[in-house]
Write a protein that holds these residues in place. Structure first.
Motif: not given
Length: 353
Positions: A75-76, A132-135, A151-154
């Motif tokens: 989302a920027g 790094g995000f996995y969009y 990994v940090i969850p959404s």
């Protein structure tokens, strides 16, 4: 960037208009003289190399030092910054500043860890080094200096450890990280299999060559070693078409290309030999790459951002010191017309426009 180039003209027109509205111009019957004086003043202010308009520098202050890497979500929003005390903070704008988004381990003792800047206790508090995000899923992947791949969850919160070793060899110093948005595969580096973050001087002085380039497949949950024998493997970036990776080695000042597809798949070649120590490497929206480079000599240290293309051609070099007041630069990331500067040793996010 074009807006900033128009600032001198806007200032000139505004001052002329203001003088005319206030009838001050009658004191100077020759309007051309007034314009000449104003233009000369604006030149001094905006075009001398040390002046403000040569590059707008901003500092987004953090509660804890050590933002080594940044990320922006789909989302920027951001930047998201990795901190020395094991947390990841998200910037919510000048009115709010940074707020906590997540941290690398669920059992992290908050009272002991929050605010610390000690690399020797990263095994207790965590120390995220690459982001790094996995969009597609909103997950934030981290390279952690002690825990390995996390990994940090959404939505944020505590991190989940995904891997701490490969081929039976424990990670010593996970560093850079990149997520392939087409596949969800995570590529990351291990700067050394022998030394950890608190022993970074040993990596350099001993010219350690136990670093690795690694691949994590979220479908199989397996880690594969792509390259070994690297000297301070630091940053990794994937090409726009997903055909190759670029990986930096800070000990020997080198950028290598590792082919993922095509007739050269699974092979590597030296792309650039650099002056200085290249750290993280980040691709911009044009398919070019920014490399954070620390160039040291006997009497000085220059912190640079060097922009190259996929063939290794040099496109631009910017020097950020002494405004970016550190002895090391770890990342230069371009986002929406600004460069975000990172370091282990500063208490702010550096922004260069």
């Amino acid at each position: 960037m074009e807006f900033f180039l128009q600032i001198p003209l806007l200032i000139r027109n505004f001052i002329i208009y203001s003088l005319e509205m206030a009838n001050i111009i009658v004191v100077f019957p020759n309007k051309r003289i007034v314009e000449t004086v104003l233009c000369f003043s604006i030149f001094l202010f905006c075009y001398l190399p040390t002046a403000f308009c040569s590059g707008f520098r901003q500092k987004l202050y953090l509660p804890v030092p050590g933002p080594e890497s940044y990320a922006f979500d789909s989302a920027g929003r951001g930047p998201y910054a990795s901190l020395a005390d094991g947390r990841v903070l998200r910037y919510l704008g000048p009115a709010v500043g940074f707020v906590e988004y997540g941290y690398t381990k669920a059992d992290r003792p908050r009272r002991f860890c929050d605010g610390t800047n000690r690399t020797d206790i990263s095994q207790i508090c965590g120390r995220p080094t690459g982001l790094g995000f996995y969009y597609k899923t909103g997950e934030l992947f981290l390279g952690d200096a002690d825990l390995g791949l996390v990994v940090i969850p959404s939505g944020g919160g505590p991190g989940i450890q995904l891997a701490s070793s490969a081929e039976g060899v424990r990670f010593g110093f996970p560093d850079g990280l990149e997520v392939d948005q087409a596949t969800g595969i995570v590529y990351f580096t291990d700067a050394s299999s022998r030394y950890n973050l608190s022993q970074i001087n040993n990596i350099v002085s001993n010219r350690d060559a136990t670093g690795r380039l690694l691949k994590y497949d979220p479908r199989t949950k397996n880690v594969t070693v792509l390259l070994r024998g690297l000297s301070g493997a630091a940053g990794v970036a994937i090409s726009e078409d997903g055909s190759y990776l670029l990986v930096t080695q800070f000990v020997i000042g080198q950028v290598s290309k590792y082919w993922l597809k095509g007739p050269l798949a699974n092979t590597a070649e030296v792309l650039v030999n650099m002056t200085g120590m290249p750290d993280k490497i980040k691709r911009n929206t044009k398919g070019e790459y920014w490399i954070a480079v620390t160039v040291t000599s006997k009497n000085s240290t220059q912190l640079q951002g060097q922009r190259i293309d996929g063939d290794g051609n040099s496109l631009e070099t910017l020097t950020f010191s002494p405004d970016f007041d550190s002895s090391l630069i770890t990342e230069v990331q371009e986002y929406k017309g600004a460069l975000y500067l990172a370091s282990l040793y500063v208490g702010y996010v550096g922004v260069y426009r």
